[in-house]
Design a protein around this motif. Structure first.
Motif, PDB file in Angstrom:
ATOM      1  N   ARG A 339       0.844  -1.200   0.000  1.00 17.39           N
ATOM      2  CA  ARG A 339       0.000   0.000   0.000  1.00 17.39           C
ATOM      3  C   ARG A 339       0.884   1.257   0.000  1.00 17.39           C
ATOM      4  NH1 ARG A 339      -2.298  -0.383   4.700  1.00 17.39           N
ATOM      5  NH2 ARG A 339      -4.178  -1.477   4.146  1.00 17.39           N
ATOM      6  N   ILE A 340       1.943   1.221   0.793  1.00 14.08           N
ATOM      7  CA  ILE A 340       2.860   2.369   0.838  1.00 14.08           C
ATOM      8  C   ILE A 340       3.583   2.532  -0.504  1.00 14.08           C
ATOM      9  CG2 ILE A 340       4.948   3.308   1.950  1.00 14.08           C
ATOM     10  CD1 ILE A 340       2.567   3.435   3.812  1.00 14.08           C
ATOM     11  N   MET A 341       3.983   1.414  -1.117  1.00 14.62           N
ATOM     12  CA  MET A 341       4.679   1.523  -2.418  1.00 14.62           C
ATOM     13  C   MET A 341       3.786   2.160  -3.473  1.00 14.62           C
ATOM     14  SD  MET A 341       7.670   0.711  -1.849  1.00 14.62           S
ATOM     15  CE  MET A 341       8.037   1.390  -3.460  1.00 14.62           C
ATOM     16  N   LYS A 342       2.485   1.879  -3.432  1.00 10.50           N
ATOM     17  CA  LYS A 342       1.565   2.486  -4.416  1.00 10.50           C
ATOM     18  C   LYS A 342       1.543   4.008  -4.231  1.00 10.50           C
ATOM     19  CE  LYS A 342      -1.308  -1.576  -5.050  1.00 10.50           C
ATOM     20  NZ  LYS A 342      -2.540  -2.276  -4.760  1.00 10.50           N
ATOM     21  N   ILE A 343       1.589   4.439  -2.962  1.00  7.04           N
ATOM     22  CA  ILE A 343       1.605   5.887  -2.693  1.00  7.04           C
ATOM     23  C   ILE A 343       2.923   6.500  -3.166  1.00  7.04           C
ATOM     24  CG2 ILE A 343       1.595   7.639  -0.867  1.00  7.04           C
ATOM     25  CD1 ILE A 343      -0.214   5.779   0.758  1.00  7.04           C
ATOM     26  N   LEU A 344       4.043   5.830  -2.863  1.00  9.15           N
ATOM     27  CA  LEU A 344       5.345   6.392  -3.258  1.00  9.15           C
ATOM     28  C   LEU A 344       5.475   6.442  -4.780  1.00  9.15           C
ATOM     29  CD1 LEU A 344       7.788   4.876  -0.600  1.00  9.15           C
ATOM     30  CD2 LEU A 344       6.404   6.943  -0.490  1.00  9.15           C
ATOM     31  N   ASP A 345       4.996   5.409  -5.463  1.00  5.73           N
ATOM     32  CA  ASP A 345       4.997   5.438  -6.947  1.00  5.73           C
ATOM     33  C   ASP A 345       4.243   6.672  -7.439  1.00  5.73           C
ATOM     34  OD1 ASP A 345       6.288   3.001  -7.059  1.00  5.73           O
ATOM     35  OD2 ASP A 345       4.651   1.911  -8.042  1.00  5.73           O
ATOM     36  N   ALA A 346       3.069   6.909  -6.842  1.00  6.69           N
ATOM     37  CA  ALA A 346       2.233   8.045  -7.281  1.00  6.69           C
ATOM     38  C   ALA A 346       2.916   9.371  -6.948  1.00  6.69           C
ATOM     39  CB  ALA A 346       0.855   7.969  -6.614  1.00  6.69           C
ATOM     40  N   MET A 347       3.615   9.433  -5.825  1.00 10.15           N
ATOM     41  CA  MET A 347       4.299  10.685  -5.459  1.00 10.15           C
ATOM     42  C   MET A 347       5.432  10.985  -6.444  1.00 10.15           C
ATOM     43  SD  MET A 347       4.277  10.680  -1.279  1.00 10.15           S
ATOM     44  CE  MET A 347       4.947  12.335  -1.113  1.00 10.15           C
ATOM     45  N   TYR A 348       6.199   9.946  -6.813  1.00  8.66           N
ATOM     46  CA  TYR A 348       7.265  10.185  -7.806  1.00  8.66           C
ATOM     47  C   TYR A 348       6.646  10.608  -9.150  1.00  8.66           C
ATOM     48  CZ  TYR A 348      11.108   8.450  -4.883  1.00  8.66           C
ATOM     49  OH  TYR A 348      12.048   8.304  -3.902  1.00  8.66           O
ATOM     50  N   LYS A 349       5.522   9.997  -9.497  1.00  9.51           N
ATOM     51  CA  LYS A 349       4.857  10.341 -10.762  1.00  9.51           C
ATOM     52  C   LYS A 349       4.374  11.791 -10.717  1.00  9.51           C
ATOM     53  CE  LYS A 349       1.429   8.261 -13.790  1.00  9.51           C
ATOM     54  NZ  LYS A 349       0.274   7.396 -13.832  1.00  9.51           N
ATOM     55  N   SER A 350       3.836  12.186  -9.567  1.00 12.24           N
ATOM     56  CA  SER A 350       3.355  13.562  -9.417  1.00 12.24           C
ATOM     57  C   SER A 350       4.517  14.555  -9.518  1.00 12.24           C
ATOM     58  CB  SER A 350       2.632  13.705  -8.066  1.00 12.24           C
ATOM     59  OG  SER A 350       2.370  15.060  -7.795  1.00 12.24           O
ATOM     60  N   ALA A 351       5.624  14.216  -8.865  1.00 11.90           N
ATOM     61  CA  ALA A 351       6.793  15.114  -8.898  1.00 11.90           C
ATOM     62  C   ALA A 351       7.314  15.248 -10.333  1.00 11.90           C
ATOM     63  CB  ALA A 351       7.887  14.576  -7.977  1.00 11.90           C
ATOM     64  N   ASP A 352       7.316  14.139 -11.077  1.00 14.92           N
ATOM     65  CA  ASP A 352       7.822  14.179 -12.461  1.00 14.92           C
ATOM     66  C   ASP A 352       6.894  14.963 -13.375  1.00 14.92           C
ATOM     67  OD1 ASP A 352      10.000  12.717 -11.814  1.00 14.92           O
ATOM     68  OD2 ASP A 352       9.249  10.800 -12.585  1.00 14.92           O
ATOM     69  N   SER A 353       5.564  14.820 -13.155  1.00 17.61           N
ATOM     70  CA  SER A 353       4.601  15.421 -14.085  1.00 17.61           C
ATOM     71  C   SER A 353       4.174  16.826 -13.664  1.00 17.61           C
ATOM     72  CB  SER A 353       3.353  14.530 -14.175  1.00 17.61           C
ATOM     73  OG  SER A 353       2.691  14.523 -12.910  1.00 17.61           O
ATOM     74  N   GLY A 354       4.408  17.162 -12.377  1.00 15.67           N
ATOM     75  CA  GLY A 354       3.955  18.465 -11.886  1.00 15.67           C
ATOM     76  C   GLY A 354       2.457  18.521 -11.659  1.00 15.67           C
ATOM     77  N   ARG A 355       1.796  17.367 -11.642  1.00 16.48           N
ATOM     78  CA  ARG A 355       0.332  17.318 -11.466  1.00 16.48           C
ATOM     79  C   ARG A 355      -0.044  16.431 -10.301  1.00 16.48           C
ATOM     80  NH1 ARG A 355      -2.145  18.951 -16.204  1.00 16.48           N
ATOM     81  NH2 ARG A 355      -0.664  19.222 -17.886  1.00 16.48           N
ATOM     82  N   ALA A 356      -1.263  16.615  -9.790  1.00 18.32           N
ATOM     83  CA  ALA A 356      -1.797  15.697  -8.787  1.00 18.32           C
ATOM     84  C   ALA A 356      -2.034  14.343  -9.457  1.00 18.32           C
ATOM     85  CB  ALA A 356      -3.105  16.239  -8.225  1.00 18.32           C
ATOM     86  N   VAL A 357      -1.783  13.269  -8.720  1.00 21.50           N
ATOM     87  CA  VAL A 357      -1.909  11.919  -9.288  1.00 21.50           C
ATOM     88  C   VAL A 357      -2.837  11.081  -8.423  1.00 21.50           C
ATOM     89  CG1 VAL A 357      -0.625   9.777  -9.740  1.00 21.50           C
ATOM     90  CG2 VAL A 357       0.344  11.977 -10.432  1.00 21.50           C
ATOM     91  N   LYS A 358      -3.772  10.392  -9.088  1.00 20.11           N
ATOM     92  CA  LYS A 358      -4.664   9.476  -8.352  1.00 20.11           C
ATOM     93  C   LYS A 358      -3.876   8.238  -7.934  1.00 20.11           C
ATOM     94  CE  LYS A 358      -9.215  10.640  -9.853  1.00 20.11           C
ATOM     95  NZ  LYS A 358     -10.213  10.534 -10.873  1.00 20.11           N
TER      96      LYS A 358
END
Ligand SMILES: NC(=O)c1ccc[n+]([C@@H]2O[C@H](COP(=O)([O-])OP(=O)(O)OC[C@H]3O[C@@H](n4cnc5c(N)ncnc54)[C@H](O)[C@@H]3O)[C@@H](O)[C@H]2O)c1
Length: 360
Positions: A339-358
């Motif tokens: 569950r934590i890895m899914k959040i960290l994946d999304a946080m890295y994706k958000s940082a890369d894209s500059g957007r909020a990520v579901k």
């Protein structure tokens, strides 16, 4: 009753696992594995372990009940899956893996084998955390709707140029290395709410210039630094809760600070570890305070507990042994690590894209 026979792979933080097993009256460490032959021999001698291996597959031929996987993040998935396929229960160090995709394969392998896969979220086993969890379960805080948590260092990049600072081997910087602990602890205390959305930023300010180094490991100037040295983010949960999260290996702050601050409808709490010297556990002071309103007055309760310099690392291992003996589900199953890895994946994706990520 026969003792639980454990093997440990990795003689770095793995020494805490050895000590945890050896402190349990119903467990023993019968084998140790490390690629570094010198470290392997030294550690084997220090802890009186006779069966020493450089190839973990050879170790798995022994009659072991369980294995601790304490190697760099890239190897968590292949080694854990290898151990499970060989019929051994596994205690895997945090983070579960480099990505949720790898973590999912580990969880699937444990389910298929019908074996226990626990993640070493040792912060849940700190005395302060156990005490706080007791209060949460007793309803002291009411509904916890907001939390701030983090692990930030001033000069604490681990082993510049080693696997820690390589994205390929570590999967990321302090977000995956440090924040993983406090995010897990905070979410666990909040009753593991369902994550929905994140917005995050990462920075790499000091690492690329070889500044902000921590007190461990020998820096390797020929190595790479291609991960963040700081990350911040905001998480929103399906039940309306919010968490603000920060993590850094290097930042211009006063000193290393590890914390989780909870705000509930009835009371709040602050769990902290403050270091005198970044990265040196025996210079740290742990505190736990609970904030209430009583007879119209603001009341601060200071909880006095026996310090645990090892940050729950030994007690987590002992809990794993107890679960194997009793046939119980661990307090920190691998599914919580996923569950934590899914959040960290999304946080890295958000940082890369500059957007909020579901968060899926
Ligand atoms: N829970 C905690 O508080 C905590 C603290 C530090 C590290 N960790 C985690 O523990 C893991 C290991 O970190 P570390 O600090 O011990 O790193 P480290 O580099 O100090 O030690 C890792 C050891 O694993 C050995 N190794 C690497 N690949 C191997 C393989 N395939 N087979 C056998 N041995 C192998 C290396 O030779 C090395 O001795 C990481 O996942 C890290 O995130 C957790």
């Amino acid at each position: 009753m026969a003792k639980i026979k454990a093997g440990v792979i990795g003689a770095g933080i793995g020494t805490y696992h050895i000590e945890g097993y050896q402190a349990h009256e119903d467990a023993e460490v019968v084998a140790l594995c490390d690629l570094n032959e010198e470290l392997l021999a030294e550690t084997g001698e220090e802890y009186g372990i006779e069966e020493l291996f450089t190839d973990y597959e050879d170790m798995l031929e022994l009659d072991l009940d369980c294995v601790s996987v304490c190697v760099p993040n890239k190897f968590h998935a292949p080694l854990t899956i290898g151990c499970l396929k060989a019929g051994k229960n596994v205690l895997c160090e945090k983070p579960l893996a480099r990505t949720a995709r790898e973590g999912q394969r580990m969880v699937d392998a444990a389910e298929k084998a019908g074996l226990t896969l626990m993640i070493q979220f040792n912060n849940r086993f700190r005395p302060e955390a156990k005490m706080l969890k007791g209060h949460v379960d007793a309803g002291t805080f009411g509904d916890i709707y907001f939390a701030r948590c983090g692990w930030i260092r001033r000069n604490g990049i681990p082993g510049w140029g080693s696997w820690f600072t390589s994205e390929e081997v570590a999967g990321g910087g302090p977000l995956i290395d440090l924040a993983v602990h406090m995010l897990d602890l905070t979410m666990w205390l909040m009753g593991n709410p369902e994550p929905e959305l994140c917005l995050a930023s990462t920075y790499s300010v000091f690492g690329p210039q070889m500044e902000g180094l921590g007190p461990w490991g020998t820096p390797d100037p020929k190595g790479t630094f291609d991960v963040e040295d700081m990350a911040v983010g905001m998480l929103k949960f399906a039940g309306g809760q919010t968490i603000l999260l920060e993590a850094s290996w290097a930042s211009r702050i006063k000193r290393e600070w590890v914390y989780s601050t909870l705000m509930g409808t009835e009371a709040g709490a602050s769990l902290e570890r403050v270091f005198a010297v970044d990265g040196i556990d025996d210079t740290a002071i742990d505190t736990l305070e609970i904030y209430t309103q009583e007879q119209d007055e603001a009341v601060d309760r200071v909880v006095k507990l026996e310090p645990d310099e090892a940050m729950g690392r030994h007690t987590a291992v002992q809990h794993f042994v107890d679960c194997l003996i009793e046939g119980e589900e661990p307090i920190s199953p691998a599914t919580d690590g996923l569950r934590i890895m899914k959040i960290l994946d999304a946080m890295y994706k958000s940082a890369d894209s500059g957007r909020a990520v579901k968060i899926k």
